[in-house]
Motif scaffolding. Structure first.
Motif, PDB file in Angstrom:
ATOM      1  N   GLN A 149       0.809  -1.221   0.000  1.00 28.37           N
ATOM      2  CA  GLN A 149       0.000   0.000   0.000  1.00 28.37           C
ATOM      3  C   GLN A 149       0.844   1.274   0.000  1.00 28.37           C
ATOM      4  OE1 GLN A 149      -2.014  -1.673   3.602  1.00 28.37           O
ATOM      5  NE2 GLN A 149      -3.822  -0.655   2.732  1.00 28.37           N
ATOM      6  N   SER A 150       2.132   1.131  -0.200  1.00 22.85           N
ATOM      7  CA  SER A 150       3.013   2.291  -0.178  1.00 22.85           C
ATOM      8  C   SER A 150       2.644   3.279  -1.269  1.00 22.85           C
ATOM      9  CB  SER A 150       4.471   1.853  -0.349  1.00 22.85           C
ATOM     10  OG  SER A 150       4.879   1.025   0.706  1.00 22.85           O
ATOM     11  N   THR A 151       3.029   4.525  -1.049  1.00 21.22           N
ATOM     12  CA  THR A 151       2.812   5.600  -2.010  1.00 21.22           C
ATOM     13  C   THR A 151       4.110   5.890  -2.739  1.00 21.22           C
ATOM     14  OG1 THR A 151       1.032   6.647  -0.756  1.00 21.22           O
ATOM     15  CG2 THR A 151       2.281   8.055  -2.218  1.00 21.22           C
ATOM     16  N   TYR A 152       4.073   5.808  -4.058  1.00 22.18           N
ATOM     17  CA  TYR A 152       5.218   6.134  -4.908  1.00 22.18           C
ATOM     18  C   TYR A 152       4.759   7.212  -5.889  1.00 22.18           C
ATOM     19  CZ  TYR A 152       6.532   1.405  -3.322  1.00 22.18           C
ATOM     20  OH  TYR A 152       6.802   0.277  -2.561  1.00 22.18           O
ATOM     21  N   TYR A 153       5.415   8.362  -5.894  1.00 25.75           N
ATOM     22  CA  TYR A 153       5.007   9.404  -6.838  1.00 25.75           C
ATOM     23  C   TYR A 153       6.195  10.227  -7.305  1.00 25.75           C
ATOM     24  CZ  TYR A 153       4.550  12.586  -2.685  1.00 25.75           C
ATOM     25  OH  TYR A 153       4.744  13.323  -1.542  1.00 25.75           O
ATOM     26  N   TRP A 154       6.079  10.690  -8.558  1.00 26.61           N
ATOM     27  CA  TRP A 154       7.152  11.435  -9.216  1.00 26.61           C
ATOM     28  C   TRP A 154       6.544  12.404 -10.216  1.00 26.61           C
ATOM     29  CZ3 TRP A 154       6.690   6.000  -9.595  1.00 26.61           C
ATOM     30  CH2 TRP A 154       6.050   5.547 -10.754  1.00 26.61           C
ATOM     31  N   PRO A 155       7.271  13.471 -10.607  1.00 28.40           N
ATOM     32  CA  PRO A 155       6.736  14.414 -11.600  1.00 28.40           C
ATOM     33  C   PRO A 155       6.527  13.733 -12.950  1.00 28.40           C
ATOM     34  CG  PRO A 155       8.655  15.329 -10.477  1.00 28.40           C
ATOM     35  CD  PRO A 155       8.601  13.883 -10.120  1.00 28.40           C
ATOM     36  N   VAL A 156       5.471  14.137 -13.639  1.00 29.13           N
ATOM     37  CA  VAL A 156       5.234  13.588 -14.967  1.00 29.13           C
ATOM     38  C   VAL A 156       6.263  14.137 -15.948  1.00 29.13           C
ATOM     39  CG1 VAL A 156       2.759  13.331 -14.546  1.00 29.13           C
ATOM     40  CG2 VAL A 156       3.614  15.421 -15.650  1.00 29.13           C
ATOM     41  N   VAL A 157       6.437  13.417 -17.039  1.00 29.04           N
ATOM     42  CA  VAL A 157       7.230  13.876 -18.184  1.00 29.04           C
ATOM     43  C   VAL A 157       6.265  14.227 -19.308  1.00 29.04           C
ATOM     44  CG1 VAL A 157       8.835  13.122 -19.987  1.00 29.04           C
ATOM     45  CG2 VAL A 157       9.336  12.623 -17.598  1.00 29.04           C
ATOM     46  N   ARG A 158       6.512  15.345 -19.959  1.00 30.52           N
ATOM     47  CA  ARG A 158       5.655  15.792 -21.063  1.00 30.52           C
ATOM     48  C   ARG A 158       6.490  16.020 -22.317  1.00 30.52           C
ATOM     49  NH1 ARG A 158       0.692  18.847 -18.615  1.00 30.52           N
ATOM     50  NH2 ARG A 158       1.164  18.887 -16.387  1.00 30.52           N
ATOM     51  N   VAL A 159       5.850  15.798 -23.470  1.00 30.47           N
ATOM     52  CA  VAL A 159       6.438  16.225 -24.737  1.00 30.47           C
ATOM     53  C   VAL A 159       5.694  17.463 -25.198  1.00 30.47           C
ATOM     54  CG1 VAL A 159       7.310  13.983 -25.461  1.00 30.47           C
ATOM     55  CG2 VAL A 159       4.969  14.619 -26.024  1.00 30.47           C
ATOM     56  N   GLN A 160       6.429  18.429 -25.738  1.00 29.93           N
ATOM     57  CA  GLN A 160       5.825  19.673 -26.176  1.00 29.93           C
ATOM     58  C   GLN A 160       5.463  19.565 -27.659  1.00 29.93           C
ATOM     59  OE1 GLN A 160       8.790  20.151 -23.860  1.00 29.93           O
ATOM     60  NE2 GLN A 160       7.007  19.764 -22.584  1.00 29.93           N
ATOM     61  N   ASP A 161       4.344  18.873 -27.916  1.00 34.15           N
ATOM     62  CA  ASP A 161       3.904  18.630 -29.282  1.00 34.15           C
ATOM     63  C   ASP A 161       2.660  19.422 -29.638  1.00 34.15           C
ATOM     64  OD1 ASP A 161       2.060  17.369 -27.697  1.00 34.15           O
ATOM     65  OD2 ASP A 161       2.122  15.452 -28.754  1.00 34.15           O
ATOM     66  N   GLY A 162       2.290  20.385 -28.818  1.00 36.05           N
ATOM     67  CA  GLY A 162       1.114  21.191 -29.067  1.00 36.05           C
ATOM     68  C   GLY A 162      -0.166  20.636 -28.472  1.00 36.05           C
ATOM     69  N   THR A 163      -0.087  19.445 -27.860  1.00 34.41           N
ATOM     70  CA  THR A 163      -1.274  18.853 -27.246  1.00 34.41           C
ATOM     71  C   THR A 163      -1.738  19.691 -26.065  1.00 34.41           C
ATOM     72  OG1 THR A 163      -0.648  16.616 -27.900  1.00 34.41           O
ATOM     73  CG2 THR A 163      -2.172  16.815 -26.046  1.00 34.41           C
ATOM     74  N   GLN A 164      -3.031  19.916 -25.973  1.00 34.46           N
ATOM     75  CA  GLN A 164      -3.618  20.608 -24.827  1.00 34.46           C
ATOM     76  C   GLN A 164      -4.130  19.553 -23.847  1.00 34.46           C
ATOM     77  OE1 GLN A 164      -4.468  24.241 -24.245  1.00 34.46           O
ATOM     78  NE2 GLN A 164      -2.648  24.342 -25.535  1.00 34.46           N
ATOM     79  N   GLU A 165      -3.369  19.311 -22.793  1.00 32.50           N
ATOM     80  CA  GLU A 165      -3.837  18.388 -21.765  1.00 32.50           C
ATOM     81  C   GLU A 165      -4.997  19.027 -20.994  1.00 32.50           C
ATOM     82  OE1 GLU A 165      -3.507  15.403 -20.938  1.00 32.50           O
ATOM     83  OE2 GLU A 165      -1.539  14.618 -21.490  1.00 32.50           O
ATOM     84  N   LYS A 166      -5.672  18.224 -20.198  1.00 31.83           N
ATOM     85  CA  LYS A 166      -6.816  18.732 -19.443  1.00 31.83           C
ATOM     86  C   LYS A 166      -6.422  19.801 -18.433  1.00 31.83           C
ATOM     87  CE  LYS A 166      -9.770  14.650 -19.872  1.00 31.83           C
ATOM     88  NZ  LYS A 166     -10.521  13.584 -19.150  1.00 31.83           N
ATOM     89  N   ASP A 167      -5.134  19.813 -18.059  1.00 29.30           N
ATOM     90  CA  ASP A 167      -4.691  20.806 -17.077  1.00 29.30           C
ATOM     91  C   ASP A 167      -4.058  22.032 -17.728  1.00 29.30           C
ATOM     92  OD1 ASP A 167      -2.312  19.747 -17.993  1.00 29.30           O
ATOM     93  OD2 ASP A 167      -1.514  19.253 -16.016  1.00 29.30           O
TER      94      ASP A 167
END
Length: 512
Positions: A311-329
């Motif tokens: 049940q441990s929590t593992y988290y890290w920053p996302v990686v993004r590519v700058q391809d012009g996609t508009q993510e929901k955020d």
């Protein structure tokens, strides 16, 4: 958030266009186009370099200085530390939007920080002596972006900077080969003579698509000289030899790659109870319930993505590519409003492995132990706590700390994190979230007062489409520098599962 699917791109000998945006010290932004050849060859045609004096806001990291905060004051202190981060983010936005000049932005920021630091001092002063010198940490400055650091890397060994890599070998020698100081800064730049950030063709196209790739991230990085051809980097990893009595086993938790798209911009370790405390987006595997308001009890009751019940929590920053996609955020805090733009990449793989000590046995981690490895603010803080490792599959004996790798055909980008493996034997956390754990010494042993625990090693791979710029999410003022990569962990294994892991590691078995 919708799960992303990706088709593997193919590298060729064509020039790949990397487009990066730098925030200018005067409050604007400049789009800088750079060509980086995967083969290291010069691109054809006229090659010119655009230059600009670029900078970002640099403030003293107050949280790292507060190592004696009474427990009863930590909630209020953490909330005010998070407010300091919000103030910097808003100041950066004002500067980037040209709402005010640099001097005005910094003056207002100092006034805000002075009031918040006073609240921190008052909160601590109710239960202990008020920290001295808080007011001296109110002033911020503009930091230039010609950054070169020596983050924590592999132990020992030589490190060669010929392909643009700068820093990273703990206890190792550094060799400035390949004309780094003479001008080959930032990877595939074969011209020398002082060019910075790679070759640029045609003077750069501002705001549009460039040869071999799409327009890059607009607002605050990465920059062209944040990338290097991994094939130009010399092997630089050397691990300490196992001694008699070493714990040579391992224990693996299979927790997936966040196929469910569990993400938020919180950081429950550093900013508990504060929404958007990270100012960037994290991927989560393991515990499905983790957010800013999580408690030990809620985590212990949470479901998990891990197949063994971890049940441990593992988290890290996302990686993004700058391809012009508009993510929901794209229009949200922590996302596009704070400079984190582009398509979020779901990892191709994620390995969570616990390893032993080269000099002896390990002891069980306490439940709810918290560990942060790396420094999300290493660009402005310096590299004392940096622990970024970037590489490519097939080239993992070459680890980069302050560069993103350009991988050859058929090779994937690799992020890896080797967590602190020594614990003080008493605390599951500390005021600055670091003092209760430590890295092993050069020979693999723990310093006096610390004991060896299973070392978490997290390896994440990505299929980055050919010809596209990519970067890790981060605080807006950190300019998406690779040195700021970091990883977070809360141990929520049951005592039974943790004891099983320790037994496997100490007996030399490979479990999980």
């Amino acid at each position: 958030m919708r799960q992303q699917t990706h088709k593997r791109g193919r590298f060729t000998n064509k020039t790949v266009a990397i487009v990066a945006a730098l925030a200018l010290g005067g409050g604007g932004a400049a789009i800088i186009a750079a060509n980086a050849s995967a083969s290291g060859d010069k691109s054809s045609g006229e090659e010119r370099t655009l230059s600009a004096t670029a900078g970002t806001i640099s403030c003293p990291d107050v949280g790292q200085k507060l190592n004696a905060v009474p427990r009863q004051s930590r909630t209020e202190v953490d909330r005010n530390l998070a407010e300091l981060d919000s103030q910097v983010a808003k100041a950066y936005q004002r500067m980037a939007n040209k709402e005010a000049g640099t001097d005005s932005v910094l003056t207002t920021l100092q006034q805000q920080r002075t009031a918040t630091l006073d609240r921190i001092g008052t909160a601590i002063g109710r239960s202990a002596q008020r920290p001295a010198g808080l007011e001296q940490m109110s002033a911020c400055k503009m930091q230039q972006t010609n950054f070169a650091g020596k983050g924590r890397g592999g132990r020992g060994g030589n490190q060669q900077q010929g392909g643009g890599q700068q820093g990273g070998q703990q206890g190792g020698n550094q060799q400035q080969g390949g004309g780094q100081q003479g001008g080959q800064q930032g990877g595939n730049n074969n011209q020398g003579g002082g060019q910075q950030g790679g070759n640029q063709q045609g003077g750069g196209q501002q705001g549009g698509n460039n040869q071999g790739g799409n327009g890059g991230q607009q607002g605050n990085g990465p920059s062209p000289d944040d990338f290097v051809d991994i094939t130009k980097v010399q092997p630089n990893v050397k691990e300490p030899d196992n001694q008699g009595g070493a714990s040579t086993g391992s224990f693996v938790s299979e927790c997936g790659v966040n196929e469910q798209g569990i993400r938020n911009t919180d950081n429950v370790i550093v900013a508990p109870g504060v929404g958007n405390g990270a100012h960037h987006t994290h991927d989560y595997v393991g515990n499905k319930t983790t957010n800013a308001n999580s408690t030990n009890d809620s985590l212990a009751a949470g479901e998990t993505t891990c197949t063994n019940g971890d049940q441990s929590t593992y988290y890290w920053p996302v990686v993004r590519v700058q391809d012009g996609t508009q993510e929901k955020d794209a229009n949200q805090l922590g996302g596009g409003l704070e400079g984190n733009v582009g398509k979020i990449l779901t990892p191709k793989s994620s390995t969570i492995e616990f390893k032993g000590s080269p000099v002896g046995k390990v002891t069980a981690m306490p439940r709810f132990l918290r560990i942060i490895t790396g420094d999300a603010k290493a660009f402005t803080n310096g590299t004392a706590n940096a622990n970024a490792h970037w590489s490519c599959t097939g080239f993992e004996d070459r680890q980069l700390t302050d560069k993103y790798p350009i991988c050859p055909q058929g090779s994937d980008v690799v992020r890896s994190f080797a967590f602190q493996s020594c614990w003080d034997g008493k605390n599951i956390d500390s005021a600055n979230h670091r003092d209760h754990v430590a890295f092993a010494q050069e020979d693999g042993s723990c310093a006096n007062g610390f004991q060896a625990i299973p070392q978490l090693v997290n390896k994440i791979t990505y299929e980055v489409p050919a010809g596209q710029t990519y970067a890790v999410d981060g605080f807006p003022e950190q300019l998406h520098k690779p040195i700021t990569d970091h990883d977070d962990f809360i141990n929520v294994m049951s005592d039974q599962l943790m004891n099983q892991a320790v037994q496997c590691i100490n007996s030399g078995q490979k479990c999980g």
